[in-house]
Design a protein around this motif. Structure first.
Motif, PDB file in Angstrom:
ATOM      1  N   HIS A   1      26.699 136.278  76.259  1.00 43.58           N
ATOM      2  CA  HIS A   1      27.758 137.131  75.722  1.00 43.58           C
ATOM      3  C   HIS A   1      29.088 136.386  75.707  1.00 43.58           C
ATOM      4  O   HIS A   1      29.248 135.351  76.357  1.00 43.58           O
ATOM      5  CB  HIS A   1      27.873 138.457  76.492  1.00 43.58           C
ATOM      6  CG  HIS A   1      28.293 138.306  77.934  1.00 43.58           C
ATOM      7  ND1 HIS A   1      27.588 138.838  78.985  1.00 43.58           N
ATOM      8  CD2 HIS A   1      29.362 137.686  78.513  1.00 43.58           C
ATOM      9  CE1 HIS A   1      28.183 138.564  80.121  1.00 43.58           C
ATOM     10  NE2 HIS A   1      29.280 137.866  79.853  1.00 43.58           N
ATOM     11  N   LEU A   2      30.014 136.943  74.956  1.00 42.35           N
ATOM     12  CA  LEU A   2      31.369 136.391  74.850  1.00 42.35           C
ATOM     13  C   LEU A   2      32.320 137.308  75.593  1.00 42.35           C
ATOM     14  O   LEU A   2      32.337 138.525  75.357  1.00 42.35           O
ATOM     15  CB  LEU A   2      31.787 136.294  73.373  1.00 42.35           C
ATOM     16  CG  LEU A   2      33.259 136.001  73.080  1.00 42.35           C
ATOM     17  CD1 LEU A   2      33.659 134.631  73.615  1.00 42.35           C
ATOM     18  CD2 LEU A   2      33.539 136.102  71.577  1.00 42.35           C
ATOM     19  N   GLU A   3      33.114 136.736  76.503  1.00 38.80           N
ATOM     20  CA  GLU A   3      34.121 137.505  77.248  1.00 38.80           C
ATOM     21  C   GLU A   3      35.485 137.257  76.611  1.00 38.80           C
ATOM     22  O   GLU A   3      35.968 136.125  76.583  1.00 38.80           O
ATOM     23  CB  GLU A   3      34.124 137.098  78.718  1.00 38.80           C
ATOM     24  CG  GLU A   3      32.809 137.369  79.431  1.00 38.80           C
ATOM     25  CD  GLU A   3      32.806 136.872  80.863  1.00 38.80           C
ATOM     26  OE1 GLU A   3      33.887 136.463  81.357  1.00 38.80           O
ATOM     27  OE2 GLU A   3      31.726 136.886  81.493  1.00 38.80           O
ATOM     28  N   ILE A   4      36.091 138.323  76.116  1.00 41.24           N
ATOM     29  CA  ILE A   4      37.375 138.229  75.411  1.00 41.24           C
ATOM     30  C   ILE A   4      38.519 138.581  76.353  1.00 41.24           C
ATOM     31  O   ILE A   4      38.502 139.617  77.021  1.00 41.24           O
ATOM     32  CB  ILE A   4      37.414 139.189  74.201  1.00 41.24           C
ATOM     33  CG1 ILE A   4      36.341 138.821  73.182  1.00 41.24           C
ATOM     34  CG2 ILE A   4      38.796 139.177  73.558  1.00 41.24           C
ATOM     35  CD1 ILE A   4      36.650 137.606  72.354  1.00 41.24           C
TER      36      ILE A   4
ATOM     37  N   LYS B   1      41.081 134.328  72.782  1.00 41.39           N
ATOM     38  CA  LYS B   1      41.111 133.616  74.057  1.00 41.39           C
ATOM     39  C   LYS B   1      40.009 134.222  74.912  1.00 41.39           C
ATOM     40  O   LYS B   1      39.975 135.434  75.117  1.00 41.39           O
ATOM     41  CB  LYS B   1      42.461 133.774  74.748  1.00 41.39           C
ATOM     42  CG  LYS B   1      42.567 133.015  76.067  1.00 41.39           C
ATOM     43  CD  LYS B   1      43.937 133.196  76.693  1.00 41.39           C
ATOM     44  CE  LYS B   1      44.036 132.454  78.017  1.00 41.39           C
ATOM     45  NZ  LYS B   1      45.350 132.674  78.663  1.00 41.39           N
ATOM     46  N   GLY B   2      39.097 133.402  75.355  1.00 44.68           N
ATOM     47  CA  GLY B   2      37.980 133.913  76.138  1.00 44.68           C
ATOM     48  C   GLY B   2      37.047 132.790  76.546  1.00 44.68           C
ATOM     49  O   GLY B   2      37.398 131.614  76.469  1.00 44.68           O
ATOM     50  N   LYS B   3      35.862 133.159  76.970  1.00 42.44           N
ATOM     51  CA  LYS B   3      34.892 132.145  77.379  1.00 42.44           C
ATOM     52  C   LYS B   3      33.476 132.610  77.063  1.00 42.44           C
ATOM     53  O   LYS B   3      33.172 133.809  77.033  1.00 42.44           O
ATOM     54  CB  LYS B   3      35.023 131.830  78.865  1.00 42.44           C
ATOM     55  CG  LYS B   3      34.775 133.004  79.794  1.00 42.44           C
ATOM     56  CD  LYS B   3      34.940 132.573  81.245  1.00 42.44           C
ATOM     57  CE  LYS B   3      34.683 133.746  82.188  1.00 42.44           C
ATOM     58  NZ  LYS B   3      34.834 133.354  83.619  1.00 42.44           N
TER      59      LYS B   3
ATOM     60  N   ILE C   1      35.038 138.758  64.625  1.00 38.10           N
ATOM     61  CA  ILE C   1      35.057 138.664  66.090  1.00 38.10           C
ATOM     62  C   ILE C   1      36.265 139.417  66.643  1.00 38.10           C
ATOM     63  O   ILE C   1      36.173 140.144  67.638  1.00 38.10           O
ATOM     64  CB  ILE C   1      35.082 137.187  66.544  1.00 38.10           C
ATOM     65  CG1 ILE C   1      33.805 136.473  66.106  1.00 38.10           C
ATOM     66  CG2 ILE C   1      35.231 137.094  68.067  1.00 38.10           C
ATOM     67  CD1 ILE C   1      33.796 134.977  66.392  1.00 38.10           C
ATOM     68  N   VAL C   2      37.410 139.253  65.975  1.00 32.18           N
ATOM     69  CA  VAL C   2      38.611 139.992  66.380  1.00 32.18           C
ATOM     70  C   VAL C   2      38.365 141.493  66.259  1.00 32.18           C
ATOM     71  O   VAL C   2      38.739 142.277  67.138  1.00 32.18           O
ATOM     72  CB  VAL C   2      39.820 139.568  65.514  1.00 32.18           C
ATOM     73  CG1 VAL C   2      41.036 140.437  65.833  1.00 32.18           C
ATOM     74  CG2 VAL C   2      40.143 138.097  65.731  1.00 32.18           C
ATOM     75  N   PHE C   3      37.730 141.909  65.169  1.00 31.06           N
ATOM     76  CA  PHE C   3      37.403 143.316  64.949  1.00 31.06           C
ATOM     77  C   PHE C   3      36.521 143.856  66.082  1.00 31.06           C
ATOM     78  O   PHE C   3      36.768 144.939  66.627  1.00 31.06           O
ATOM     79  CB  PHE C   3      36.700 143.465  63.592  1.00 31.06           C
ATOM     80  CG  PHE C   3      36.020 144.785  63.378  1.00 31.06           C
ATOM     81  CD1 PHE C   3      36.752 145.918  63.096  1.00 31.06           C
ATOM     82  CD2 PHE C   3      34.633 144.879  63.461  1.00 31.06           C
ATOM     83  CE1 PHE C   3      36.114 147.139  62.899  1.00 31.06           C
ATOM     84  CE2 PHE C   3      33.999 146.085  63.263  1.00 31.06           C
ATOM     85  CZ  PHE C   3      34.735 147.219  62.984  1.00 31.06           C
TER      86      PHE C   3
ATOM     87  N   ASN D   1      35.651 144.069  75.414  1.00 29.02           N
ATOM     88  CA  ASN D   1      36.031 142.695  75.763  1.00 29.02           C
ATOM     89  C   ASN D   1      34.836 141.854  76.202  1.00 29.02           C
ATOM     90  O   ASN D   1      34.987 140.690  76.564  1.00 29.02           O
ATOM     91  CB  ASN D   1      37.106 142.696  76.859  1.00 29.02           C
ATOM     92  CG  ASN D   1      36.643 143.390  78.126  1.00 29.02           C
ATOM     93  OD1 ASN D   1      35.549 143.957  78.186  1.00 29.02           O
ATOM     94  ND2 ASN D   1      37.466 143.370  79.155  1.00 29.02           N
ATOM     95  N   VAL D   2      33.650 142.452  76.172  1.00 31.95           N
ATOM     96  CA  VAL D   2      32.416 141.714  76.418  1.00 31.95           C
ATOM     97  C   VAL D   2      31.480 142.006  75.248  1.00 31.95           C
ATOM     98  O   VAL D   2      31.028 143.138  75.068  1.00 31.95           O
ATOM     99  CB  VAL D   2      31.745 142.117  77.745  1.00 31.95           C
ATOM    100  CG1 VAL D   2      30.429 141.360  77.921  1.00 31.95           C
ATOM    101  CG2 VAL D   2      32.663 141.844  78.920  1.00 31.95           C
ATOM    102  N   ILE D   3      31.212 140.962  74.448  1.00 29.54           N
ATOM    103  CA  ILE D   3      30.424 141.153  73.227  1.00 29.54           C
ATOM    104  C   ILE D   3      29.128 140.350  73.344  1.00 29.54           C
ATOM    105  O   ILE D   3      29.155 139.120  73.403  1.00 29.54           O
ATOM    106  CB  ILE D   3      31.197 140.687  71.985  1.00 29.54           C
ATOM    107  CG1 ILE D   3      32.629 141.265  71.987  1.00 29.54           C
ATOM    108  CG2 ILE D   3      30.474 141.106  70.719  1.00 29.54           C
ATOM    109  CD1 ILE D   3      33.500 140.702  70.893  1.00 29.54           C
ATOM    110  N   PRO D   4      27.968 141.012  73.361  1.00 28.31           N
ATOM    111  CA  PRO D   4      26.690 140.297  73.446  1.00 28.31           C
ATOM    112  C   PRO D   4      26.455 139.421  72.212  1.00 28.31           C
ATOM    113  O   PRO D   4      26.914 139.737  71.110  1.00 28.31           O
ATOM    114  CB  PRO D   4      25.659 141.432  73.513  1.00 28.31           C
ATOM    115  CG  PRO D   4      26.416 142.633  73.968  1.00 28.31           C
ATOM    116  CD  PRO D   4      27.795 142.475  73.406  1.00 28.31           C
ATOM    117  N   TYR D   5      25.751 138.341  72.407  1.00 27.40           N
ATOM    118  CA  TYR D   5      25.393 137.463  71.286  1.00 27.40           C
ATOM    119  C   TYR D   5      24.658 138.242  70.196  1.00 27.40           C
ATOM    120  O   TYR D   5      24.844 137.978  69.002  1.00 27.40           O
ATOM    121  CB  TYR D   5      24.488 136.339  71.783  1.00 27.40           C
ATOM    122  CG  TYR D   5      25.204 135.162  72.422  1.00 27.40           C
ATOM    123  CD1 TYR D   5      26.550 135.243  72.787  1.00 27.40           C
ATOM    124  CD2 TYR D   5      24.534 133.967  72.645  1.00 27.40           C
ATOM    125  CE1 TYR D   5      27.186 134.175  73.382  1.00 27.40           C
ATOM    126  CE2 TYR D   5      25.175 132.875  73.241  1.00 27.40           C
ATOM    127  CZ  TYR D   5      26.497 132.990  73.607  1.00 27.40           C
ATOM    128  OH  TYR D   5      27.130 131.926  74.174  1.00 27.40           O
TER     129      TYR D   5
END
Length: 260
Positions: free
Chosen positions: A153-156, A144-146, A103-105, A111-115
């Motif tokens: 998606h994940l917002e980093i 750190k994100g939501k 995930i860090v990679f 900074n926005v990673i789709p599921y």
């Protein structure tokens, strides 16, 4: 006071393993690698990877453990899946850690990673399992994100740093040089604006002081003409008479209405 995120990347937890690797050979170094990969607070591995006794594993029957350590240092979970047949089996702790590092990679690219991307790289088909992993990573301050469950998606906002491969150093140096030059140019422009602002400020106060001096001088030098003085005196007299007349009229009216 060090934060949890700093603790994961400052290399302090790794020191005990680098000390062991100095004296260990062969299988002893394999045990050191396994302990480091399972340790909950070790998320950087470059220093251990550079140890001479660890480097020697490349030419022994334990090469697969050296390769596994490299994946944890620089790679992703999908790299492990691609070569899993020639690598040691991961423990549950190792699996979770490598997925978190993945995930860090991915956060280094966007900074926005789709599921869908996360599921592909992490080899997770269940959305609930994916979200649990992300939530645990947030609680551990690895990222750190939501989560945006509606848009999937994940917002980093932030992620810990990872080890850098030697061949990436030149590119990073160029990026930092460009950033430094841009920052210096911006700083120079800000300094010029500050200087101009100070000049305007000084000029304003100087003009204000000169105006006030001239105004005070004009006040002391000004004398009204006799006709002006007479006019003002007449106005004051007329106003006074008007008040007297008004008072007299009021009194007369009052006396007129008074009964004997």
């Amino acid at each position: 006071m060090a934060t949890q995120a700093t603790t994961l990347t400052d290399g302090e937890a790794l020191k005990q393993f680098t000390i062991l690797a100095k004296s260990g050979k062969g299988r002893a170094c394999v045990a050191v690698i396994e302990q480091a990969l399972n340790h909950p607070n070790v998320f950087v591995f470059g220093e251990l990877l550079d140890m001479p006794n660890i480097q020697e594993l490349k030419n022994t029957e334990f090469k697969s453990y050296y390769d596994l350590l490299q994946i944890f240092a620089f790679g992703s979970y999908s790299d492990y899946i691609t070569s899993k047949d020639s690598l040691p089996q991961l423990t549950p702790q190792m699996t979770t850690k490598l997925r978190q590092l993945t995930i860090v990679f991915l956060s280094s690219s966007s900074n926005v990673i789709p599921y869908s991307i996360l599921q592909k790289f992490l080899d997770i088909s269940n959305v609930r399992e994916l979200e649990d992993l992300i939530i645990d990573s947030i609680y551990q301050n690895i990222i750190k994100g939501k989560l945006d469950q509606k848009n999937k998606h994940l917002e980093i906002e932030y992620s810990i740093g990872r080890d850098v491969q030697p061949e990436q150093l030149d590119s990073m140096i160029n990026i930092l040089d460009n950033w430094s030059q841009s920052s210096q140019g911006l700083l120079n422009n800000i300094n010029k604006l500050v200087e101009e602002s100070e000049k305007v400020h000084v000029l304003y106060h100087k003009e204000r002081e000169e105006f006030e001096k001239k105004f005070e001088t004009a006040k002391t030098q000004y004398k009204p003409e006799p006709s002006e003085q007479l006019y003002y005196d007449s106005m004051e007299y007329s106003e006074g008479m008007g008040m007297m007349k008004n008072n007299k009229s009021a009194k007369t009216k009052k006396d007129y209405n008074k009964r004997p």
